[in-house]
Design an enzyme around this catalytic site. Structure first.
Site: not given
Ligand code: FRU
Length: 476
Positions: A26, A29, A45, A53, A88
């Site tokens: 996955w 961001d 991410q 996720w 994050f």
């Molecule tokens: C945005 C978000 C961020 C967070 C991340 C977690 O898409 O929600 O605010 O840091 O994704 O994966």
């Protein structure tokens, strides 16, 4: 203990040829977009163990030219005391030859309620840009300020006149989204400066401002962000969450940002959580997650999910952010497939089997009774993406075969429509009139795709089609 292995890719039918994605698993961001020691770096991410996720890692890729990307080992893995449940989103900055990453540590209270969490800010550093060490004295900001809720994340750091600033996405005690700023002399000790801007109302500007980014462009200060909770208004704000910007002026002395209205940056279904960096030549380059939390993501069946957009240059013109593919992307062109500057037609098949193509189309609008122009990406039996322009309203309407909801955008009246379209195996990015309006979409088909243009009055159309390198990202 056996080593956990990343999820395997089981099918490559939707894998992209020149967009950054994870080797498998996955992504959401983009993070830490920067230029360091001769390379552009982008992190993202990432959850490597499934196509959903999960506890967030930072995946990593680098490129010398913003075109050819090399996938690198995971840069940050969660599970330490300060980032137990996830690393994050965040950003990167260089200082004295060292690359610093700033990221949010995510923590659940452990009662099984995913909305019951807290967040802090952490740092990691590297001298080679590949191997990262988490700072021994993390966290660098232990908890949110007193007037904040638990939404406290996504640090973006920049330097101005010898001082470092960090902007964070936040929710004030009043339940409104806002951006807060800290400052530091050394990147280690951070002082709270306060909120620099907040939502003017819950439904109009949202309950939480994710992924804020702040920079000066052509003399104005821009706050680029991804607010959650803006209500759809007519033909605007139709995605679950939006990505857009405020243009204004920042007073560094009083930490106040005087700004105008919120504008969406891209009007497509699949665009979220932008991050920018400054190129060595001063250009402001933006990259985004080429999906959204509500995106369909059929590639999950194949062991992966999500990708990043092509890098785009931002420019400010007439109080509006224009977004164009970075000029380096011309290096993706392998060969010119076709080119014609004077086809007189009503319906034109511009490109066949366009799954790794760049298509440029110009259609004059003056001196004719042209009412409508449509552009489509289609298979033999289906219009995957249909974009229709009406000259009377200057409006574009985008329809996707796999989604019921339309997307809309308008341009200034013009003498000519210029489309520049990047098509990959499962994505299409449409830049209209030098980036005045952009739509970013994913699509999923097992069949070959063609590009067609239809006009209501016979017209002289010019077009060029390039085949693009579909092996521009290497995964080792
Ligand atoms: C945005 C978000 C961020 C967070 C991340 C977690 O898409 O929600 O605010 O840091 O994704 O994966």
């Amino acid at each position: 203990m056996t080593k956990k292995e990343p999820i395997e890719l089981t099918n490559s039918r939707y894998r992209l040829g020149y967009h950054v994605a994870a080797p498998s698993g996955w992504i959401n961001d983009p993070n830490g977009f920067c230029y360091f020691d001769g390379y552009y770096h982008v992190f993202y991410q990432h959850y490597p163990y499934s196509a959903e996720w999960g506890p967030m890692h930072w995946g990593h890729a680098r490129s010398k030219d913003l075109v050819h990307w090399e996938s690198l080992p995971i840069a940050l893995t969660p599970g330490d005391k300060e980032d137990e449940d996830g690393c994050f989103s965040g950003s990167a900055i260089e200082k004295d030859g060292v690359l610093y990453l700033f990221y949010t540590g995510h923590h659940y209270y452990g009662d099984g309620d995913k909305d019951h969490f807290w967040q802090n800010q952490n740092m990691a550093y590297s001298t080679d840009g590949i191997h990262f060490t988490k700072y021994e004295n993390n966290p660098i900001i232990a908890k949110e300020p007193g007037d904040n809720t638990h939404h406290f994340r996504d640090p973006k750091v920049w330097e101005k006149d010898g001082v470092y600033y960090m902007i964070l996405g936040s929710q004030g005690e009043d339940g409104l989204g806002r951006a807060i700023v800290y400052s530091s002399k050394d990147l280690l000790d951070w002082e709270y400066e306060g909120p620099i801007s907040r939502a003017n109302g819950l439904k109009t500007e949202g309950f939480m401002w994710e992924c804020p980014d702040f920079f000066n462009l052509d003399g104005k200060d821009i706050l680029l962000l991804s607010p959650q909770g803006i209500d759809a208004q007519g033909k605007d704000y139709l995605n679950l969450f939006q990505t857009g910007y405020f243009i204004g002026d920042y007073d560094y002395k009083t930490a106040t940002f005087t700004r105008g209205e919120f504008h969406e940056l891209d009007k497509g279904h699949d665009f979220y959580a932008t991050q920018t960096t400054e190129a060595p030549d001063g250009r402001r380059i933006v990259i985004a997650w080429m999906d959204m939390w509500e995106s369909l993501l059929p590639e999950q069946e194949d062991g992966w999910a999500g990708a990043l957009t092509i890098p785009r240059e931002l420019r400010l013109k007439n109080d509006h952010l224009y977004m164009t593919p970075v000029k380096e992307l011309e290096d993706l062109r392998i060969k010119e497939v076709s080119n014609d500057s004077s086809v007189v037609a009503k319906e034109l098949l511009v490109a066949e089997d366009a799954s790794s193509s760049e298509v440029l189309i110009d259609i004059p609008l003056t001196g004719t009774n042209q009412e409508e122009v449509s552009f489509s990406l289609k298979t033999s039996n289906e219009e995957l993406v249909l974009l229709t322009y009406s000259k009377a309203t200057n409006e574009f309407i985008l329809k996707r075969s796999d989604k019921d909801d339309l997307r809309y955008g308008t341009i200034q009246p013009c003498d000519k429509l210029s489309l520049r379209v990047f098509i990959d195996t499962s994505s299409i990015e449409i830049f209209i009139n030098e980036g005045e309006l952009v739509f970013t979409e994913r699509f999923y088909t097992g069949e070959k795709t063609d590009v067609c243009v239809t006009v209501s009055e016979e017209e002289t159309i010019s077009y060029t089609v390039y085949q693009l390198d579909d092996n521009a990202v290497s995964y080792n």
